[in-house]
Design a protein around this motif. Sequence first.
Motif, mmCIF file in Angstrom:
data_model
loop_
_atom_site.group_PDB
_atom_site.id
_atom_site.type_symbol
_atom_site.label_atom_id
_atom_site.label_comp_id
_atom_site.label_asym_id
_atom_site.label_seq_id
_atom_site.Cartn_x
_atom_site.Cartn_y
_atom_site.Cartn_z
ATOM 1 N N ASP A 128 0.832 -1.205 0.000
ATOM 2 C CA ASP A 128 0.000 0.000 0.000
ATOM 3 C C ASP A 128 0.867 1.257 0.000
ATOM 4 N N THR A 144 -1.565 -10.104 -0.604
ATOM 5 C CA THR A 144 -1.877 -8.849 0.063
ATOM 6 C C THR A 144 -2.604 -9.197 1.353
ATOM 7 N N ASN A 195 -7.788 0.340 -1.468
ATOM 8 C CA ASN A 195 -8.558 -0.782 -0.940
ATOM 9 C C ASN A 195 -7.962 -2.109 -1.416
ATOM 10 N N GLU A 196 -8.470 -3.198 -0.892
ATOM 11 C CA GLU A 196 -7.948 -4.537 -1.191
ATOM 12 C C GLU A 196 -7.948 -4.824 -2.689
ATOM 13 N N GLN A 197 -9.050 -4.570 -3.339
ATOM 14 C CA GLN A 197 -9.171 -4.854 -4.776
ATOM 15 C C GLN A 197 -8.160 -4.046 -5.598
ATOM 16 N N GLU A 198 -7.966 -2.780 -5.245
ATOM 17 C CA GLU A 198 -6.997 -1.947 -5.966
ATOM 18 C C GLU A 198 -5.575 -2.468 -5.787
ATOM 19 N N ARG A 199 -5.219 -2.815 -4.553
ATOM 20 C CA ARG A 199 -3.861 -3.309 -4.287
ATOM 21 C C ARG A 199 -3.580 -4.610 -5.019
ATOM 22 N N VAL A 200 -4.557 -5.495 -5.060
ATOM 23 C CA VAL A 200 -4.402 -6.759 -5.786
ATOM 24 C C VAL A 200 -4.268 -6.481 -7.281
ATOM 25 N N GLU A 201 -5.084 -5.601 -7.807
ATOM 26 C CA GLU A 201 -5.032 -5.284 -9.239
ATOM 27 C C GLU A 201 -3.706 -4.627 -9.618
ATOM 28 N N LYS A 225 -1.166 -7.420 -9.717
ATOM 29 C CA LYS A 225 -1.353 -8.284 -10.887
ATOM 30 C C LYS A 225 -0.790 -7.628 -12.142
ATOM 31 N N ASP A 236 -2.761 -12.892 -4.653
ATOM 32 C CA ASP A 236 -3.921 -13.259 -3.846
ATOM 33 C C ASP A 236 -4.068 -12.235 -2.725
ATOM 34 N N SER A 237 -5.144 -12.349 -1.977
ATOM 35 C CA SER A 237 -5.312 -11.544 -0.759
ATOM 36 C C SER A 237 -5.838 -12.463 0.337
#
Length: 91
Positions: free
Chosen positions: A13, A37, A48-54, A57, A71-72
């Motif tokens: 982050d 993550t 947010n979680e989805q942004e950090r994963v994206e 990726k 993954d998270s």
Amino acid sequence: MGERIAVCPGSFDPITKGHLDIVKRASAMFDKVIVVTMINIDKKPCFNEQERVEFMKRSIEDLGLKNVEVDSYSGLLADYTKIHNATAIVK
């Protein structure tokens, strides 16, 4: 001997070039690297979680690392490594 799996945990982050360097080095040492993550509900991340994963990726794809997954997880790292049969944690 089974597949050598490493887990590379962090909040990412945001993701940095240093994080990517560690992942790239780990990908050369292990059959599979899972960049996870870690979600901590007590922290207030910038992304947010989805942004950090994206973000992760996309960065992994740009590096062409075929043996790296993203993954998270919101539980304990020890539980995650056990679930995924990881033999190492890379930091």
